[in-house]
Design an enzyme around this catalytic site. Structure first.
Site, short mmCIF file in Angstrom:
data_model
loop_
_atom_site.label_atom_id
_atom_site.label_comp_id
_atom_site.label_asym_id
_atom_site.label_seq_id
_atom_site.Cartn_x
_atom_site.Cartn_y
_atom_site.Cartn_z
N HIS A 126 0.87 -1.18 0.00
CA HIS A 126 0.00 0.00 0.00
C HIS A 126 0.91 1.23 0.00
O HIS A 126 2.00 1.19 0.57
CB HIS A 126 -0.83 -0.06 1.28
N CYS A 369 -4.70 2.52 -3.72
CA CYS A 369 -3.45 2.91 -3.08
C CYS A 369 -2.36 1.87 -3.29
O CYS A 369 -1.52 1.65 -2.42
CB CYS A 369 -3.63 3.19 -1.59
#
Ligand SMILES: Cc1ncc(COP(=O)(O)O)c(C=O)c1O
Ligand SMILES: Cc1ncc(COP(=O)(O)O)c(C=O)c1O
Lengths: 413, 148, 413, 148
Positions: A126, A369
């Site tokens: 992420h 993300c």
């Protein structure tokens, strides 16, 4: 790994979540398949927060009146719950942050690095476990390297000897990928990292909701997770770290209760965990997180994981039945998490999500993300469906129907 | 709220007339402890005799009645005792303080210290009562490492 | 400044705060005089949070389904409310942090400083506006200097020409002291600071609850305040900054939604405010803060301040009637905030607070995170009573009675 | 939910057959804009004629139907027009998109762009529709600063 089995009392569990009674535009009932983004909240969590605000609200530690004692007990009680949840050797190793991102930044900002040092991450991280390390390397002159992703969505370990070699000081990786669903061999990587004296930072944001997270069993050095994905509120995250490492790190944010003493010339720091908790902490949020941990622990993380496996298997089967769908990530539900990202040929993920939304089905579209992982698979964005302990097979069926409807609408396939 | 259980006469007496107050020579170790929340502070010195007994504990403390009285009682209990016994007393006092009012104190071990049983029911004051005891343990451990 | 006047509908206002119905040990009703530490929450704030969690919960921005749109609108709506509350020229200048401490750290961490530069603070700052600057100066080689405090508790401006001279890059000070109650001449200091090209960082943590805070009127460059002191929840704070300054600062925390694009080699940043909001922000907390701002704005900041002046005048009169009391800070209620710290001869503040607490009266005892200001007055700690819009004169009378009772109990005076 | 208001036939037509797509020479400025939330991207070039008209707008865009169609419509509306008029059209489109569905679009100004009126009721899609318009404005302003 674990065999799938739906939670036996699924209908009872669903009743715990008031939002699941929502109907959306057009009268469609909510089908919430965006739990990897944020989870819904059971009534007990909401009630615990309300009770705190209506009856016990006060600042903590610094307040020594009855309300202050009640509030402090509630807040520190939440720390005890988190320590038990993580099987942490000491409650003082549990630091409350605002979210997982802050927890990861805290380590990346304070961990000593210099020129010649290497930080190793993975291509499936992420952004919150990429950008802080990029900034840390830029500041310190350390270099950044990473494990790639194999075609099947698992971690590509072919360069492990090169990556985990002397010079590597930090290995930071996600336990479970929020895009691919991959469950990484974190204990094995920790073992290898420790052989060369590196510390291991685990991003457990997607693991904590679904798997038993035992920091001692995997022999981690730091573990981060976030409250809002484990049925708790926003505004709170957790960093767990080994006492000796936390003691050695310099402070992160300055102010409030993180001090031992302050003079205009010089200040000294409180012991952990307070050293890393500057200012008024997320008090009512800790209360909510404590109630959330009680709730999911009561259902049982093993049972929740088995439910996830069963739902994910059903989802993967359903997706396989839709022509034009390509799943990004491992295809065996027993060895992956519940976040499933996919492409639908000829329809952009935004448009997929929009069509599904028009039928009350909430999924995520975009890069989640995780831009580098998307790039690895040659896509700019994807559609992601993700489940939790309240997800039913019927909701998965609604999604699959919705995908056929989408194809019809856009006249593809 | 049972204030009189907190503010036992013994505690107020020690507060008004603290025993062994002030900093003295000789000493092998000196520590400074603070309660970061309220700012209570103590500077404390330990002198160990060659025979392993606690020769002296002297201190300069600023703080509330509970923390001051606790320092006074602590010095009464440890000075002149073998260090190992003193540390046992420390452990007993710690247990009492962390017992949330459920631990029955042993008067033979804690003497005037049993007056603090009531403090254990006031979580916000436990730190006050422990401040000088923690400082003593810290200083004693350091003093052991030093040549006498 | 303003003349005092109690809020006309004080009894109605009190009914808005459920906790004020609490009774404590011994059957005493709660007399909450610790509002400078944290404020109590009106039902509307709690209800807004519950409604969000029960009906609209979703992650923001990244989620493009109906719940996501509702949640985003609620969150961004709160930003609009804060912008209006501060009279900010642009909503994009409003950054949500976890508390005031993080807001101040954000500036101190990212503002460019180097050897030869000077940062000027004051001796009456809260630790959260001291420690971040000490750390910043240590990192950068800049020097730290400060305005002292005059005997009457006002800022000692005698060294202003020396302090606000070329080389000074940042002037960071509190608008209202949380210990002394002093209201500082922030507009005048901003004017002088701008003459030498320094930026002005205002800690409005104690101002925002009580005074109209107009960032343009005082010509500030950065302003910080915290949600939990303005009847909002914990877990949220605000940094406001001028667009051009915020644009020029490097990012603070990395991750989540603060990026424009991320590759393994390099990342670029989103425009403000997102650049400074890494990870999932405090969503339900923003909803609560928005409701809080609506609530206090509806009552009116001018009316709240007049109430504070009236209550503070009554408090100062009461304290003057108790022999052995020495107030630290300005004695004219019309020119100070509502936090009143004092000593009671012969009784330690902890013991004062304990005795008051036994009668249901909640005050703060300690250094109130303002050790240097305490040292300035030769004391290690003090007792502080602080009021808010729900405080009644009868509660002040209960405090004064409590102080006489305390003196009796400890047989002093 | 009125999907057909969002996905007007005109929009889907432009999506399937985008006008002026691809990057071309000559150009005075090139910009790259992203929608950070979903990752939609556009690289866009502007060429201004000496007489102040928009000579060409070429682009390479990746994104959803709304963002692709919007880029196509935008180029139709600005190429060949005096820059000042093109910027007025930009302003009109921006107003429409930010109007939450309350603004009545002027077909004389926006032509096919009026098909986006429905998008304004979908807050999450407004950014998609605006991506290429914002890029055009940015590039046009830069191009003005350059010698043609
Ligand atoms: C003047 C002042 N500044 C800063 C703070 C810090 O606020 P927070 O603890 O919410 O970060 C406070 C309150 O604690 C304060 O009174
Ligand atoms: C794997 C992973 N890491 C980190 C995060 C960041 O969590 P937060 O946004 O709460 O900081 C998330 C979720 O957004 C995630 O899925």
């Amino acid at each position: 790994m674990s065999a799938g089995a739906l939670l036996p009392d699924l209908e009872v569990i669903r009743k715990d979540f008031p939002i699941l009674e929502r109907t959306l535009e057009g009268g469609f009932p909510l089908v919430y398949l965006d739990s990897a983004n944020t989870s819904q909240k059971p009534q007990v969590v909401i009630d615990a927060m309300v009770d705190h605000l209506e009856r016990h609200n006060a600042n903590i530690a610094r307040a020594m009146h009855q309300l202050g004692a009640e509030s402090t007990e509630a807040f520190e009680g939440a720390r005890d719950k988190v320590a038990t949840f993580l099987n942490a050797p000491s409650r003082d190793e549990v630091i409350f942050t605002k979210n997982a991102s802050e927890a990861l930044n805290l380590v990346a900002r304070t961990f000593p690095l210099g020129p010649g040092d290497r930080v190793v991450i993975t291509e499936m991280e992420h952004h919150s476990n990429i950008v802080p390390w990029q900034l840390a390397c830029e500041r310190s002159g350390a270099s950044l390297d990473w494990f790639g992703i194999a075609e099947d969505g698992t971690l590509d370990l072919s360069r492990i000897d090169e990556l985990l070699s002397p010079g590597t000081k930090v290995v930071a990786l996600t336990w479970v990928s929020n895009m691919l669903g991959t469950i990484n061999p974190v204990a094995e990587i920790a073992r290898r990292a420790h052989e060369i004296g590196a510390v291991v930072v685990l991003d457990a944001s997607q693991a904590a909701p679904h798997l038993p997270v035992d920091v001692q069993a995997v022999d981690a050095d730091f573990v981060a997770f976030t409250g809002h994905k484990v049925t708790g509120p926003t505004g709170i995250g957790v960093l767990w770290g080994r006492t000796e490492l936390l003691n050695a790190l310099p402070p992160f944010l300055g102010g409030g209760e993180m001090i031992a003493t302050v003079s205009m010339e010089k200040s000294t720091w409180a012991p952990i965990p307070h050293k890393f908790e500057a200012g008024t902490p997320p008090i009512v949020e800790a209360v909510g997180l404590g109630a959330a941990i009680d709730y999911i622990s009561h259902v049982g993380l093993d049972a929740i994981h088995a439910h996830e496996v069963a739902i994910t298997a059903h989802l993967l089967d359903g997706l396989a039945s839709v022509s034009g769908v390509r799943v990004l990530g491992p295809l065996d539900a027993a060895h992956r998490g519940g976040a499933v990202s996919f492409e639908l040929a000829g329809v952009h993920p935004h448009d997929v999500a929009q069509l599904l939304d028009s039928r009350g089905i909430a999924v995520r579209a975009g890069h989640h993300c995780a831009k580098p992982a998307h790039k690895r698979f040659g896509v700019q964005s994807s559609t992601r469906a993700s489940s939790y302990l309240y997800t039913t097979p019927a909701e998965i069926d609604a999604l699959i129907d919705g995908l056929e409807y989408t194809k019809n609408y856009f006249k593809v396939g | 709220m049972d204030l009189d259980a907190l503010y036992q006469e013994i505690i107020l007496d020690h507060y008004r007339n603290p025993h062994h107050a002030g900093l003295r020579d000789p000493f092998e170790s000196e520590v400074h402890h603070v309660n970061p929340t309220c700012g209570d502070e103590v500077t404390l010195r330990v002198h160990l005799n060659e025979d392993g007994t606690v020769g002296d504990v002297s201190y300069d403390a600023e703080g509330c009645s509970i923390s001051q009285a606790s320092a006074s009682v602590m010095t009464d209990l440890v000075i002149g005792r073998p260090l190992s016994e003193a540390l046992d007393t420390h452990a007993a006092f710690l247990e009492l303080m962390q017992g949330k009012g459920q631990v029955e104190p042993d008067e033979d071990v804690l003497e005037d210290g049993i007056a603090f049983a009531g403090v254990a029911k006031f979580p916000a004051r436990v730190k006050c009562a422990l401040l000088s005891w923690m400082a003593f343990k810290d200083a004693a451990v350091q003093a052991q490492g030093e040549p006498a």
